[in-house]
Motif scaffolding. Structure first.
Motif, PDB file in Angstrom:
ATOM      1  N   MET A  31      -0.524  -2.082  -5.151  1.00  0.00           N
ATOM      2  CA  MET A  31       0.736  -2.757  -5.154  1.00  0.00           C
ATOM      3  C   MET A  31       1.031  -2.352  -6.183  1.00  0.00           C
ATOM      4  O   MET A  31       3.016  -1.749  -5.917  1.00  0.00           O
ATOM      5  CB  MET A  31       0.237  -4.482  -4.914  1.00  0.00           C
ATOM      6  N   THR A  32       0.944  -1.312  -7.448  1.00  0.00           N
ATOM      7  CA  THR A  32       1.783  -1.213  -8.036  1.00  0.00           C
ATOM      8  C   THR A  32       1.786   0.174  -7.885  1.00  0.00           C
ATOM      9  O   THR A  32       3.021   0.960  -8.442  1.00  0.00           O
ATOM     10  CB  THR A  32       0.885  -1.456  -9.513  1.00  0.00           C
ATOM     11  N   LEU A  34       2.932   1.559  -5.347  1.00  0.00           N
ATOM     12  CA  LEU A  34       3.269   1.733  -3.724  1.00  0.00           C
ATOM     13  C   LEU A  34       4.875   0.859  -4.599  1.00  0.00           C
ATOM     14  O   LEU A  34       5.942   1.421  -3.961  1.00  0.00           O
ATOM     15  CB  LEU A  34       3.370   0.208  -2.894  1.00  0.00           C
ATOM     16  N   PHE A  35       4.675  -0.054  -5.943  1.00  0.00           N
ATOM     17  CA  PHE A  35       5.753  -0.625  -6.213  1.00  0.00           C
ATOM     18  C   PHE A  35       6.181   0.827  -7.201  1.00  0.00           C
ATOM     19  O   PHE A  35       7.534   1.216  -6.513  1.00  0.00           O
ATOM     20  CB  PHE A  35       5.998  -1.941  -7.195  1.00  0.00           C
ATOM     21  N   SER A  36       5.474   1.517  -7.495  1.00  0.00           N
ATOM     22  CA  SER A  36       6.271   2.988  -8.405  1.00  0.00           C
ATOM     23  C   SER A  36       6.535   3.978  -7.293  1.00  0.00           C
ATOM     24  O   SER A  36       7.796   4.738  -7.558  1.00  0.00           O
ATOM     25  CB  SER A  36       5.146   3.400  -9.190  1.00  0.00           C
ATOM     26  N   LEU A  38       8.477   3.171  -4.686  1.00  0.00           N
ATOM     27  CA  LEU A  38       9.737   3.001  -4.710  1.00  0.00           C
ATOM     28  C   LEU A  38      10.796   2.979  -5.397  1.00  0.00           C
ATOM     29  O   LEU A  38      11.846   3.398  -5.469  1.00  0.00           O
ATOM     30  CB  LEU A  38       9.353   1.482  -3.649  1.00  0.00           C
ATOM     31  N   MET A  39       9.983   3.093  -6.885  1.00  0.00           N
ATOM     32  CA  MET A  39      10.913   3.076  -7.485  1.00  0.00           C
ATOM     33  C   MET A  39      11.890   4.277  -8.051  1.00  0.00           C
ATOM     34  O   MET A  39      12.261   4.883  -8.390  1.00  0.00           O
ATOM     35  CB  MET A  39      11.171   2.139  -9.065  1.00  0.00           C
ATOM     36  N   PHE A  82       3.693  -4.900 -13.123  1.00  0.00           N
ATOM     37  CA  PHE A  82       5.195  -3.819 -12.871  1.00  0.00           C
ATOM     38  C   PHE A  82       6.003  -3.917 -13.460  1.00  0.00           C
ATOM     39  O   PHE A  82       6.926  -2.601 -13.545  1.00  0.00           O
ATOM     40  CB  PHE A  82       5.466  -5.652 -12.261  1.00  0.00           C
ATOM     41  N   THR A  85       4.533   0.225 -14.362  1.00  0.00           N
ATOM     42  CA  THR A  85       4.608   1.206 -13.570  1.00  0.00           C
ATOM     43  C   THR A  85       6.267   0.870 -12.623  1.00  0.00           C
ATOM     44  O   THR A  85       6.454   1.802 -12.389  1.00  0.00           O
ATOM     45  CB  THR A  85       4.130  -0.190 -12.264  1.00  0.00           C
ATOM     46  N   GLY A  86       6.535  -0.173 -12.429  1.00  0.00           N
ATOM     47  CA  GLY A  86       8.252   0.165 -12.259  1.00  0.00           C
ATOM     48  C   GLY A  86       9.299   1.926 -13.506  1.00  0.00           C
ATOM     49  O   GLY A  86       9.753   2.066 -12.628  1.00  0.00           O
ATOM     50  N   TYR A 202      -3.992   3.041 -13.942  1.00  0.00           N
ATOM     51  CA  TYR A 202      -2.511   3.769 -13.112  1.00  0.00           C
ATOM     52  C   TYR A 202      -1.862   4.807 -13.567  1.00  0.00           C
ATOM     53  O   TYR A 202      -1.609   5.710 -14.118  1.00  0.00           O
ATOM     54  CB  TYR A 202      -1.222   2.941 -13.694  1.00  0.00           C
TER      55      TYR A 202
END
Length: 224
Positions: A31-32, A34-36, A38-39, A82, A85-86, A202
């Motif tokens: 999940m992180t 994917l979020f990373s 995205l950011m 999050f 990683t974001g 990560y």
């Protein structure tokens, strides 16, 4: 319950606990990531300057050092992961924009991404299936990171291309070893907190990707 039964029960409980940590770690890591990503896309879309990238990275480091240790045993720790990683993903935006702007940059980024995934999956699968204990590598990895950090600081003033290339190559090897080390600790009970484990893996992936990208660009003759 005799001694044998107690040992057997303890072993089963340890195995179940390790399995739970592994499952939770990889779920949160997915999940992180994917979020990373995205950011990172957001950073590219808004044309974030390199200076803001540095600020985002420093913010992530601050969360790792100051906030994560206080929240890693609570649900708030997930939000902190999050956040870390974001911010690191956001900071990748300007770097990716720079590499994509050079001839063949898209292929270099895709190759670095694919190489990172292949290395991670291969080494993680090896550590998970063999359950080998790589804790003996801890001292070597710590010393290696100190040497690389000093070399990076020195090269900020010297700006020697060959040294930069060497640092990237060493980082690829160190991060590959770190994946084995961190995964081994999770599997063998050395790491029992999946929030800490997620951040560790990560960071291994993040540094591996950046180092591979720099290495591939250097070999391709692109500007770094």
């Amino acid at each position: 319950m005799n001694a044998f039964d107690r040992v057997l029960t303890t072993g089963q409980d340890t195995a179940l606990a390790s399995h739970k940590v592994v499952r939770n770690t990889y779920a949160l890591l997915s999940m992180t990531l994917l979020f990373s990503a995205l950011m990172a896309g957001v950073g590219m879309a808004i044309g974030m300057p390199r200076g803001m990238s540095m600020i985002a990275s420093l913010g992530a480091i601050g969360l790792i050092w100051l906030v994560l240790p206080r929240t890693e045993n609570s649900a708030a720790g997930i939000a902190v992961v999050f956040g870390i990683t974001g911010l690191l993903g956001l900071g990748l935006g300007p770097l990716l924009t720079q590499y994509l702007a050079i001839p063949g940059g898209g292929k270099l980024v895709a190759t670095a991404l694919g190489g990172t995934g292949a290395i991670f999956l291969g080494l993680s699968a090896y550590a998970l299936t063999t359950r080998r204990d790589f804790s003996f590598m801890g001292g070597f990895l710590f010393a290696g990171m100190i040497v690389v950090l000093l070399a990076m600081i020195g090269n900020m003033f010297l700006a020697i291309p060959a040294l930069h290339l060497t640092i990237s190559a060493v980082m690829v090897m160190l991060m590959s070893a770190m994946i084995l080390f961190d995964t081994s600790r999770i599997v063998n009970g050395g790491e029992t907190n999946y929030i800490r484990a997620t951040v560790s893996l990560y960071l291994d992936l993040y540094n591996l990707f950046v180092s591979l990208l720099q290495l591939l660009t250097a070999f391709a003759g692109g500007d770094d």
